[in-house]
Motif scaffolding. Structure first.
Motif, PDB file in Angstrom:
ATOM      1  N   TYR A 180       0.872  -1.174   0.000  1.00  0.00           N
ATOM      2  CA  TYR A 180       0.000   0.000   0.000  1.00  0.00           C
ATOM      3  C   TYR A 180       0.914   1.231   0.000  1.00  0.00           C
ATOM      4  N   ARG A 233      -6.236   9.896 -10.983  1.00  0.00           N
ATOM      5  CA  ARG A 233      -5.520  10.626  -9.905  1.00  0.00           C
ATOM      6  C   ARG A 233      -5.059   9.579  -8.906  1.00  0.00           C
ATOM      7  N   LEU A 235      -3.066   8.348  -5.950  1.00  0.00           N
ATOM      8  CA  LEU A 235      -2.456   9.019  -4.795  1.00  0.00           C
ATOM      9  C   LEU A 235      -2.211  10.470  -5.210  1.00  0.00           C
ATOM     10  N   LYS A 251      -5.484  -1.763  -2.317  1.00  0.00           N
ATOM     11  CA  LYS A 251      -6.626  -1.561  -1.407  1.00  0.00           C
ATOM     12  C   LYS A 251      -7.276  -2.909  -1.084  1.00  0.00           C
ATOM     13  N   GLU A 322     -12.136   4.455  -6.342  1.00  0.00           N
ATOM     14  CA  GLU A 322     -10.838   4.862  -5.799  1.00  0.00           C
ATOM     15  C   GLU A 322     -10.062   5.713  -6.792  1.00  0.00           C
ATOM     16  N   ASP A 323      -9.566   6.812  -6.321  1.00  0.00           N
ATOM     17  CA  ASP A 323      -8.633   7.649  -7.078  1.00  0.00           C
ATOM     18  C   ASP A 323      -9.145   8.066  -8.460  1.00  0.00           C
ATOM     19  N   ASP A 345     -14.077   6.106  -1.700  1.00  0.00           N
ATOM     20  CA  ASP A 345     -13.153   6.055  -0.568  1.00  0.00           C
ATOM     21  C   ASP A 345     -12.469   7.401  -0.324  1.00  0.00           C
ATOM     22  N   ASP A 346     -12.065   8.065  -1.397  1.00  0.00           N
ATOM     23  CA  ASP A 346     -11.325   9.322  -1.233  1.00  0.00           C
ATOM     24  C   ASP A 346     -12.208  10.419  -0.663  1.00  0.00           C
ATOM     25  N   ASN A 501      -0.460  11.653  -0.114  1.00  0.00           N
ATOM     26  CA  ASN A 501       0.337  10.450  -0.390  1.00  0.00           C
ATOM     27  C   ASN A 501       0.953  10.521  -1.779  1.00  0.00           C
ATOM     28  N   ASN A 546      -4.901   7.746   7.611  1.00  0.00           N
ATOM     29  CA  ASN A 546      -5.160   7.219   6.275  1.00  0.00           C
ATOM     30  C   ASN A 546      -6.507   6.511   6.261  1.00  0.00           C
ATOM     31  N   ASN A 547      -7.200   6.608   5.121  1.00  0.00           N
ATOM     32  CA  ASN A 547      -8.530   5.972   5.056  1.00  0.00           C
ATOM     33  C   ASN A 547      -8.488   4.447   5.231  1.00  0.00           C
TER      34      ASN A 547
HETATM   35  C1  PYR Z   1      -5.083   6.881   0.705  1.00  0.00           C
HETATM   36  C2  PYR Z   1      -5.763   7.242  -0.510  1.00  0.00           C
HETATM   37  O1  PYR Z   1      -6.851   6.755  -0.781  1.00  0.00           O
HETATM   38  C3  PYR Z   1      -5.168   8.196  -1.396  1.00  0.00           C
HETATM   39  O2  PYR Z   1      -4.107   8.727  -1.092  1.00  0.00           O
HETATM   40  O3  PYR Z   1      -5.769   8.439  -2.442  1.00  0.00           O
END
Ligand code: PYR
Ligand code: NAI
Ligand code: MG
Length: 660
Positions: A180, A233, A235, A251, A322-323, A345-346, A501, A546-547
Motif C-alpha cells: 500500500y 488521480r 495518490l 486496497k 478509488e482515485d 473512498d477518497d 500520499n 489514512n482511510n
Molecule cells: C489513501 C488514498 O486513498 C489516497 O491517497 O488516495
C-alpha cells in the motif's frame, strides 16, 4: 492463430488421454466438499466436448489467480496433472500478445490490459524493467529495496495466496507500506514494466457494448468486493492511466488483511478510458489504451455500462471507487449512491478518518469532543479528499451545535480553504461549485487582514488555526515559513495533518513538524513516518491518518449487514467508532490513530458499528441465512462474534480426506 489452434488441439488430445471420466472416478479419495471429483467437476467433463475448454480454463487460472476449487476443477485433477497442465499452458500462453480475436475466442477479453503487444515489445518491456531495477539498485532516487520487496511479495501472491496473506497479516506494520502507500505509488508509476501476470479485470473504452458478456470471463462465481479506478488521480501522482490498477490491488490486499474478505472474492478493476499523461501516451511499452481520456457522456457511458454489468452478474457486490479525479469523483458518487452498493473512498472514507483524527486532536488538548465546533481549521487542498473532509467536518460541528440550519450555517465559519490559487473567497471567479460553500466572505477576510488568493503562509499567520490539514498532493507545502507561522496558533496543542500520499507528496515530514514546533503538537500523515526522537528524552509520535482505518470496516459492515446502499449514517457510525477507539491515556500522549498492527481489531469494531446503523436505518437485508430480524436480536458481544466468525483467515484448507 493457426499455430495457436494447433497447440490447442495437440494439448487437448493429450489431455483427453489423461483426463477421462474413468480416470477421475478411479481416484481413491474425495474432495473437501465430500464429492467425488467426477461429480463436482462439470468443467473437467466439458473438456471432452469442447476442444478449447481446458485451455480457456487454464488461461483463466493463470490470468486471474483463481484457485482450482473456484475454477470448478478438481484440486485432485489439477494436482495429479500438474506437470501436464504446466506444459500445456506454457505451450500456448501469450500474455499481453494475445490478439483481440484470440482473447474473444478463449474468453479472455477483459482479463488483460487492452494494448495488444507484439512479442518484440513484450521482450523490450521486460528488458527496460530489468535495466531500471539495476539502475535503481545502484544509485536510483527511489527506494530500490521497497520495490524489490514488492516484487518478492507479489511473486509469493502469485504462487501461494494463503501464505501471502499469512505474511501480510502477521507483519502488517512492515508490509502495509510495501503493498500500500507509499510503495504502491512507485509500483503504479512502473506498472507497465513490473507487469507479469495480470490481477483483476480491465474494462476499456474499446469494450463498449461487450461488458455484459465480458464480466462472465471472470472465473469466480461470487465477488464480494470490487475496488475500481480509472487511474486519473493515483495518490498524489496524477494521471497514471491503466497503471493505476496497482492501487485497486493494494486496497483489496487491505480488505483481505484487515477485513478478512475472502481473497477469492475480491476483484480489482481498471476502467481504461485513455490517459492524458503525455509521457505514457508516447511510450510504446505502455499497457493501456493509447488515446486521450474520454470525457462527458462518452465517459459516463463506459462507467454506466461497467456498473450495470458487474451488478447484473453479482447483485450483492460492493464497489469502492478509488482515485478518480475530483471532477468525476463527486458526480459518479451522486449518480450511483442511491441505486448501487457503492462508496467513494477518497471522498467518504477520508472524511471519516479525518473526523476521527480531528476529534482526537481536541481530546489531546485535554478538552471534550464537544468542543470541536470551536476549532479553527485551515485546509490546504479543495479536491475530492479536501472537500469530502470539509463537508463531513461541517456536518459534525453542526450536529454538536444543535443539528439545525443555523448551526449548519455558523459551522462553516470555522474553515479557511486554500487551493492552488490561494485562499478561496466569494471574490473568486469561476469558483468550483463543490468549494463554493466554503468560500470566505470578502469583507470578513479583509477585516482579518486577508484577501482572495492569500497564500497559505498569510492565512496561517492571520488565522492562527488549531489545525492545519493538507490534502493538496503538494510535497513540502507546509514549508518552514508556514510551520513557523503555526507557532502563533491559539491552540494549546496545534495539530498538523500532512495527509497527502505517497511520502514525497506529504505536505511536510514528521521531522520538520517536530523540529520547528516542538513536541507539544499532534502529527498525522497519510503515509507512515517513524516517530521522531527529539533528543531530550521526548519522542514525537507520528500517527498514520489514512482511510485504511475505515474503508475495510465500511466494506465488511455493508457486506455482513446486506445493506442495500451505503448511507451517510453508516459512514458517520464508522467514523465515530474510530474516533472513540483510542483510550484517554493514548490520546493525551498524542496517539490519535491506532497502530496498523491493530487494524484487524479496529476493522471488526467499525464493521459492527456499520451493521448496527444499517439495521437502525432499515437498510439491512441480512447475510448468509442471518436475516435482519435475527441480526437485530444480537447483543453487542454476539454481533462482534458474528463479524469475527465471518472474517476469512489465512489457513490452508483440507483438500483431501482419506476414505475410511
Ligand atoms: C489513501 C488514498 O486513498 C489516497 O491517497 O488516495
Ligand atoms: N490520507 C488519506 O487517507 C488520503 C489522502 N489523499 C491524498 O490527498 C491528495 C489530494 O487528493 P484529491 O483531493 O483527490 O486530489 P485533487 O487533485 O482533486 O485535489 C488537490 C487539491 O489541492 C489543491 N492544490 C494544488 N496545489 C496547491 C497549493 N500549492 N496549495 C494549496 N492547495 C493546492 C488543488 O487546487 C486541489 O484543490 C492526494 O495526495 C491523495 O493521495 C486522498 C485520499 C485519502
Ligand atoms: Mg485514494
Amino acid at each position: 492463430m493457426a499455430m495457436l489452434l494447433k497447440h490447442v488441439r495437440a494439448s487437448s488430445s493429450l489431455l483427453k488421454q489423461h483426463v477421462t471420466r474413468a480416470h477421475l472416478l478411479s481416484r481413491p479419495f474425495t474432495t473437501t466438499e465430500g464429492h467425488r471429483p467426477s461429480i463436482v467437476h462439470k468443467r473437467s467433463l466439458d473438456i471432452l466436448h469442447d476442444p478449447c475448454a481446458y485451455e480457456k480454463m487454464l488461461c483463466k487460472c493463470l490470468l486471474s489467480q483463481m484457485s482450482p476449487n473456484k475454477m470448478k476443477i478438481s484440486a485432485a485433477t489439477l494436482f495429479n496433472h500438474d506437470n501436464l497442465i504446466k506444459s500445456s499452458v506454457i505451450l500456448f500462453f501469450q500474455g499481453t500478445a494475445f490478439s483481440m480475436t484470440e482473447r474473444d475466442r478463449l474468453d479472455l477479453r477483459g482479463l488483460l490490459p487492452p494494448n495488444v503487444m507484439s512479442p518484440d515489445l513484450q521482450i523490450e518491456r521486460f528488458m527496460v524493467d530489468l535495466k531500471r531495477l539495476e539502475v535503481q539498485a545502484r544509485d536510483g532516487p527511489s527506494d530500490p529495496y521497497a520495490l524489490a520487496k514488492w516484487r518478492i511479495l507479489n511473486r509469493l501472491h502469485d504462487r501461494n495466496e494463503t501464505m501471502y496473506y499469512k505474511v501480510l497479516i502477521a507483519k502488517i506494520e512492515e508490509y502495509a507500506p510495501i503493498v500500500y502507500t507509499p510503495t504502491v505509488g512507485l509500483v503504479c508509476q512502473n506498472y507497465s514494466g513490473l507487469f507479469r501476470r495480470p490481477r483483476g479485470m480491465y474494462f476499456s473504452a474499446e469494450d463498449r457494448g461487450e461488458m455484459m458478456s465480458m464480466v462472465y470471463n471472470w472465473p469466480a462465481e461470487q465477488v464480494d468486493m470490487i475496488v475500481v479506478t480509472d487511474g486519473s488521480r493515483i495518490l498524489g501522482l496524477g494521471d497514471l492511466g491503466v497503471q493505476g490498477i496497482g492501487i485497486a490491488i493494494g486496497k483489496l490486499d487491505l480488505y483481505v488483511a484487515a477485513a478478512g474478505i475472502n481473497p477469492q472474492r475480491v476483484l480489482p478493476v481498471m476502467i481504461d478510458v485513455g490517459t492524458n499523461n503525455e509521457k505514457l501516451l508516447e511510450d510504446p511499452l505502455y499497457l493501456g489504451l493509447q488515446q486521450h481520456r474520454l470525457d462527458g457522456d462518452d465517459y459516463l457511458a463506459v462507467v454506466d455500462e461497467f456498473m450495470e454489468a458487474v451488478f447484473t452478474r453479482w447483485p450483492n457486490v460492493i464497489v469502492q471507487f478509488e482515485d478518480f479525479q475530483s471532477k468525476w469523483a463527486f458526480k459518479l458518487l451522486q449518480r450511483y449512491r442511491s441505486t448501487y452498493r457503492m462508496f467513494n473512498d477518497d471522498v467518504q472514507g477520508t472524511a471519516g478518518v479525518a473526523i476521527a483524527g480531528l476529534l482526537g486532536a481536541v481530546r489531546a488538548q485535554g478538552r471534550p469532543m464537544i468542543d470541536f465546533p470551536k476549532q479553527k481549521i485551515v485546509v490546504a487542498g479543495a479536491g475530492s479528499a479536501g472537500i469530502g473532509v470539509l463537508n463531513a467536518a461541517r456536518k459534525t460541528m453542526a450536529r454538536m451545535l444543535g443539528n439545525n440550519e443555523v448551526a449548519f450555517e455558523s459551522a462553516k465559519s470555522q474553515f479557511w480553504v486554500v487551493d492552488a490559487k490561494g485562499l478561496i473567497s466569494e471574490g473568486r471567479e469561476n469558483i468550483d461549485p463543490d468549494a463554493l460553500p466554503f468560500a470566505r466572505n470578502l469583507k470578513e477576510i479583509e477585516r482579518q487582514g486577508l484577501r482572495e488568493g492569500a497564500s497559505l503562509e498569510e492565512v496561517v499567520k492571520q488565522v492562527k488555526p488549531d489545525v492545519l490539514l493538507g490534502l493538496s498532493a503538494v510535497g513540502g507545502l507546509f514549508s518552514k515559513e508556514v510551520l513557523e507561522a503555526l507557532k502563533d496558533s491559539t491552540s494549546t496543542r496545534p495539530a498538523i495533518f500532512a495527509m497527502s500520499n505517497p511520502t514525497k507528496n506529504a505536505e511536510c515530514t514528521a521531522e520538520e513538524a517536530f523540529s520547528i514546533l516542538g513536541d507539544n503538537i499532534i502529527f498525522a500523515s497519510g503515509s507512515p513516518f517513524s516517530n521522531v526522537d527529539l533528543g531530550n528524552g521526548h519522542i514525537g509520535h507520528c500517527n498514520q491518518g489514512n482511510n485504511m482505518y475505515l474503508f475495510p470496516g465500511i466494506g465488511l459492515g455493508t457486506l455482513l449487514s446486506g445493506a442495500r446502499i451505503i448511507s451517510d449514517g453508516m459512514l458517520q457510525a464508522a467514523a465515530e467508532r474510530l474516533a472513540t477507539y483510542m483510550s484517554e491515556e493514548e490520546v493525551l500522549k498524542g496517539i490519535i490513530f491506532p497502530s496498523t498492527s491493530r487494524i484487524r481489531d479496529i476493522t471488526e469494531k467499525v464493521a459492527a458499528a456499520v451493521i448496527k446503523e444499517a439495521l437502525e436505518e432499515d437498510l439491512a437485508e441480512g447475510y448468509h441465512g442471518m436475516d435482519a430480524r435475527e441480526l437485530k436480536k444480537l447483543s453487542e458481544d454476539e454481533l462482534a462474534e458474528f463479524v469475527k466468525n465471518n472474517m476469512w483467515n489465512p489457513e490452508y484448507p483440507t483438500l483431501v480426506y482419506k476414505k475410511e
